[in-house]
Design a protein around this motif. Structure first.
Motif, PDB file in Angstrom:
ATOM      1  N   ARG A   1       0.844  -1.202   0.000  1.00  6.28           N
ATOM      2  CA  ARG A   1       0.000   0.000   0.000  1.00  6.28           C
ATOM      3  C   ARG A   1       0.879   1.252   0.000  1.00  6.28           C
ATOM      4  NH1 ARG A   1      -5.160  -1.720   1.841  1.00  6.28           N
ATOM      5  NH2 ARG A   1      -5.867   0.379   1.325  1.00  6.28           N
ATOM      6  N   LEU A   2       0.485   2.221  -0.784  1.00  8.28           N
ATOM      7  CA  LEU A   2       1.232   3.473  -0.879  1.00  8.28           C
ATOM      8  C   LEU A   2       0.407   4.618  -0.307  1.00  8.28           C
ATOM      9  CD1 LEU A   2       2.580   3.150  -4.551  1.00  8.28           C
ATOM     10  CD2 LEU A   2       3.856   2.747  -2.435  1.00  8.28           C
ATOM     11  N   ASN A   3       1.017   5.427   0.546  1.00  8.29           N
ATOM     12  CA  ASN A   3       0.368   6.647   1.035  1.00  8.29           C
ATOM     13  C   ASN A   3       0.965   7.851   0.298  1.00  8.29           C
ATOM     14  OD1 ASN A   3       2.890   7.065   2.207  1.00  8.29           O
ATOM     15  ND2 ASN A   3       2.207   6.369   4.250  1.00  8.29           N
ATOM     16  N   ALA A   4       0.509   9.040   0.651  1.00  5.62           N
ATOM     17  CA  ALA A   4       0.949  10.237  -0.059  1.00  5.62           C
ATOM     18  C   ALA A   4       2.461  10.453   0.080  1.00  5.62           C
ATOM     19  CB  ALA A   4       0.193  11.457   0.471  1.00  5.62           C
ATOM     20  N   ALA A   5       3.007  10.155   1.266  1.00  8.68           N
ATOM     21  CA  ALA A   5       4.443  10.344   1.470  1.00  8.68           C
ATOM     22  C   ALA A   5       5.259   9.414   0.576  1.00  8.68           C
ATOM     23  CB  ALA A   5       4.791  10.106   2.939  1.00  8.68           C
ATOM     24  N   ALA A   6       4.823   8.155   0.464  1.00  8.44           N
ATOM     25  CA  ALA A   6       5.545   7.201  -0.391  1.00  8.44           C
ATOM     26  C   ALA A   6       5.434   7.600  -1.860  1.00  8.44           C
ATOM     27  CB  ALA A   6       4.997   5.798  -0.176  1.00  8.44           C
ATOM     28  N   LEU A   7       4.260   8.060  -2.268  1.00 10.09           N
ATOM     29  CA  LEU A   7       4.077   8.478  -3.659  1.00 10.09           C
ATOM     30  C   LEU A   7       4.924   9.696  -3.993  1.00 10.09           C
ATOM     31  CD1 LEU A   7       0.222   7.980  -3.882  1.00 10.09           C
ATOM     32  CD2 LEU A   7       1.915   6.803  -5.301  1.00 10.09           C
ATOM     33  N   ALA A   8       5.124  10.583  -3.011  1.00  5.85           N
ATOM     34  CA  ALA A   8       5.913  11.789  -3.251  1.00  5.85           C
ATOM     35  C   ALA A   8       7.375  11.469  -3.536  1.00  5.85           C
ATOM     36  CB  ALA A   8       5.811  12.720  -2.040  1.00  5.85           C
ATOM     37  N   GLN A   9       7.830  10.295  -3.101  1.00  3.31           N
ATOM     38  CA  GLN A   9       9.212   9.887  -3.339  1.00  3.31           C
ATOM     39  C   GLN A   9       9.402   9.206  -4.693  1.00  3.31           C
ATOM     40  OE1 GLN A   9      11.634  10.706  -1.063  1.00  3.31           O
ATOM     41  NE2 GLN A   9       9.932  11.766  -0.029  1.00  3.31           N
ATOM     42  N   MET A  10       8.296   8.963  -5.410  1.00  2.66           N
ATOM     43  CA  MET A  10       8.370   8.239  -6.688  1.00  2.66           C
ATOM     44  C   MET A  10       8.392   9.216  -7.860  1.00  2.66           C
ATOM     45  SD  MET A  10       5.541   5.274  -5.795  1.00  2.66           S
ATOM     46  CE  MET A  10       5.785   4.394  -7.352  1.00  2.66           C
ATOM     47  N   ASP A  11       9.156   8.866  -8.897  1.00  2.00           N
ATOM     48  CA  ASP A  11       9.166   9.694 -10.100  1.00  2.00           C
ATOM     49  C   ASP A  11       7.825   9.603 -10.813  1.00  2.00           C
ATOM     50  OD1 ASP A  11      11.808  10.463  -9.674  1.00  2.00           O
ATOM     51  OD2 ASP A  11      12.617   8.765 -10.807  1.00  2.00           O
TER      52      ASP A  11
ATOM     53  N   PRO B   1      -3.086  11.748  -2.815  1.00  2.00           N
ATOM     54  CA  PRO B   1      -2.324  12.693  -3.648  1.00  2.00           C
ATOM     55  C   PRO B   1      -1.158  12.013  -4.360  1.00  2.00           C
ATOM     56  CG  PRO B   1      -2.839  13.678  -1.526  1.00  2.00           C
ATOM     57  CD  PRO B   1      -3.254  12.239  -1.440  1.00  2.00           C
ATOM     58  N   GLY B   2      -1.117  12.197  -5.676  1.00  2.00           N
ATOM     59  CA  GLY B   2      -0.053  11.600  -6.475  1.00  2.00           C
ATOM     60  C   GLY B   2      -0.347  10.182  -6.924  1.00  2.00           C
ATOM     61  N   GLY B   3      -1.520   9.654  -6.595  1.00  2.00           N
ATOM     62  CA  GLY B   3      -1.818   8.264  -6.890  1.00  2.00           C
ATOM     63  C   GLY B   3      -2.902   8.063  -7.934  1.00  2.00           C
ATOM     64  N   MET B   4      -2.996   8.977  -8.899  1.00  2.28           N
ATOM     65  CA  MET B   4      -4.030   8.846  -9.913  1.00  2.28           C
ATOM     66  C   MET B   4      -3.752   7.644 -10.813  1.00  2.28           C
ATOM     67  SD  MET B   4      -5.424  11.615 -12.729  1.00  2.28           S
ATOM     68  CE  MET B   4      -4.030  11.418 -13.832  1.00  2.28           C
ATOM     69  N   SER B   5      -4.798   6.882 -11.123  1.00  4.55           N
ATOM     70  CA  SER B   5      -4.668   5.752 -12.043  1.00  4.55           C
ATOM     71  C   SER B   5      -6.029   5.474 -12.657  1.00  4.55           C
ATOM     72  CB  SER B   5      -4.149   4.506 -11.314  1.00  4.55           C
ATOM     73  OG  SER B   5      -5.085   4.081 -10.342  1.00  4.55           O
ATOM     74  N   LEU B   6      -6.042   4.608 -13.650  1.00  4.38           N
ATOM     75  CA  LEU B   6      -7.281   4.209 -14.302  1.00  4.38           C
ATOM     76  C   LEU B   6      -7.581   2.753 -13.963  1.00  4.38           C
ATOM     77  CD1 LEU B   6      -6.729   5.814 -17.825  1.00  4.38           C
ATOM     78  CD2 LEU B   6      -8.121   6.688 -15.941  1.00  4.38           C
ATOM     79  N   VAL B   7      -8.862   2.432 -13.825  1.00  7.57           N
ATOM     80  CA  VAL B   7      -9.292   1.073 -13.534  1.00  7.57           C
ATOM     81  C   VAL B   7     -10.280   0.655 -14.606  1.00  7.57           C
ATOM     82  CG1 VAL B   7     -10.402  -0.460 -11.868  1.00  7.57           C
ATOM     83  CG2 VAL B   7      -8.999   1.447 -11.058  1.00  7.57           C
ATOM     84  N   THR B   8     -10.034  -0.495 -15.216  1.00  6.22           N
ATOM     85  CA  THR B   8     -10.887  -0.947 -16.306  1.00  6.22           C
ATOM     86  C   THR B   8     -10.907  -2.466 -16.356  1.00  6.22           C
ATOM     87  OG1 THR B   8     -11.161  -0.941 -18.718  1.00  6.22           O
ATOM     88  CG2 THR B   8      -8.927  -0.752 -17.893  1.00  6.22           C
ATOM     89  N   GLY B   9     -11.947  -3.002 -16.961  1.00 10.04           N
ATOM     90  CA  GLY B   9     -12.007  -4.432 -17.205  1.00 10.04           C
ATOM     91  C   GLY B   9     -11.295  -4.821 -18.493  1.00 10.04           C
ATOM     92  N   ASN B  10     -10.833  -3.829 -19.251  1.00  7.99           N
ATOM     93  CA  ASN B  10     -10.055  -4.100 -20.459  1.00  7.99           C
ATOM     94  C   ASN B  10      -8.615  -4.435 -20.099  1.00  7.99           C
ATOM     95  OD1 ASN B  10     -12.237  -1.938 -21.271  1.00  7.99           O
ATOM     96  ND2 ASN B  10     -11.643  -2.939 -23.179  1.00  7.99           N
ATOM     97  N   GLU B  11      -7.933  -5.107 -21.026  1.00  6.15           N
ATOM     98  CA  GLU B  11      -6.491  -5.234 -20.838  1.00  6.15           C
ATOM     99  C   GLU B  11      -5.891  -3.839 -20.877  1.00  6.15           C
ATOM    100  OE1 GLU B  11      -4.017  -6.449 -19.339  1.00  6.15           O
ATOM    101  OE2 GLU B  11      -4.150  -8.404 -20.346  1.00  6.15           O
TER     102      GLU B  11
END
Length: 343
Positions: free
Chosen positions: A149-159, A180-190
């Motif tokens: 699991r990633l929180n905002a602090a861990a995400l802030a350290q990622m490029d 914050p910093g953890g935007m992603s997309l979720v889909t049933g598609n590949e």
């Protein structure tokens, strides 16, 4: 544990509501029986493709369709192990006692979140509606594993954050929507590592292999079988769920008649561990006791390397629980029949 119970209007809604809850980072579980599990298949596939943790409890009853809804059966084993459209990893756990129902459900929740996949808890009508006195369960002894699991602090350290990043163990780190910093997309598609829809052949191969890698990664964490009885006996039992008690009683009857036996009580049905195939090779006579007409558990064992020549199915599918004396008598008859054939 501070949980919330929601009564949905149907099984489709229940499964999709649980997926939505899990997507927010909340632990989610649904419970149903065979017909409901059949209706949930599309949602289970979504859980597999989008790598969303989901625990499903299947209280198996006599089917198909409405069948005999108040009678026990174990005829959803194949559905749990192989159901759904497409290839995706899943786990099937099988408690044998009311106490194990609690502890293996804890394990199911941990496995679902650690490996981000659907996990089934295979019950049956006899076990799920049973009453028993068990040792006191201390909530403080429950270990909770939320996985990567990633929180905002861990995400802030990622490029850059890739929800479905390729990894050696097949598991990608997860940040709950809104972090914050953890935007992603979720889909049933590949999809590609960012969650964007992709039909690229190379990406498709890598994503399928990534998801399947979880099966090998998780094997050391899966609940192992419990062996009861004489560890050197050549006569063995295999059974799950409500067969637990009747097998142990039948073993006592057989022991009084001079027949030594041992019982391999499976606790992980899928992915099946090597210990089960090894048991079928170690014992000369292996009786797989199950409540269905087609020997679903025995077939699964053989398909995973079990010694077919040693395996004999004992099947019950009339809605009536087996009796220990009858089971012991059938074992003795089968053993005599085998000796006659050898002679």
């Amino acid at each position: 544990f501070g949980g919330v119970v929601q009564q949905a209007e149907d099984e489709l809604s229940a499964a999709n509501m649980a997926i939505g809850a899990a997507l927010t980072g909340t632990r989610a579980m649904v419970a149903t029986s065979g017909p409901g599990l059949a209706l949930m298949q599309e949602a289970i596939g979504q859980s597999g493709m989008a790598e969303i943790p989901l625990v499903l409890v299947d209280c198996q009853r006599a089917g198909p369709s409405t069948g005999m809804p108040t009678k026990p059966e174990q005829s959803d084993i194949t559905l749990m192990a192989h159901g759904g459209q497409g290839d995706f990893p899943r786990v099937v756990l099988a408690p044998g006692t009311p106490a194990e129902c609690f502890h293996l459900t804890v394990a199911a929740c941990n496995l679902a979140e650690r490996y981000q996949l659907p996990v089934f808890v295979a019950l049956d009508q006899g076990l799920s509606q049973n009453l028993a006195t068990i040792d006191l369960i201390e909530p403080g002894q429950v270990a909770v594993d939320r996985g990567k699991r990633l929180n905002a602090a861990a995400l802030a350290q990622m490029d850059v954050y890739q929800r479905y990043a390729f990894s050696e163990d097949g598991v990608s780190a997860f940040a709950a929507p809104g972090t914050p910093g953890g935007m992603s997309l979720v889909t049933g598609n590949e999809h590609d590592p960012f969650g964007l829809v992709s039909t690229d052949p190379d990406n498709r191969r890598r994503m399928v292999q990534k998801r399947q890698q979880k099966i090998e990664t998780m094997r050391p964490d899966l609940p192992q079988a419990v062996t009861h009885g004489n560890a050197t006996a050549e006569v063995g039992f295999i059974g799950v769920g409500m067969t637990y008690g009747v097998i142990l009683e039948a073993m006592d009857i057989l022991a009084a008649d001079g027949v030594a036996t041992q019982y391999h009580q499976l606790r992980t049905l899928w992915p099946m561990l090597e210990e089960t195939a090894a048991f079928t090779r170690r014992c000369q006579h292996v009786f797989v006791v199950e409540y269905n007409a087609t020997g679903q558990l025995a077939r699964l064992i053989v398909a995973q390397g079990g010694e077919q020549a040693h395996i004999c199915s004992i099947l019950a599918y009339d809605g009536v629980p087996l009796r220990a004396a009858s089971l012991a008598g059938e074992i003795k008859d089968r053993l005599r029949s085998r000796e006659d054939k050898v002679a």
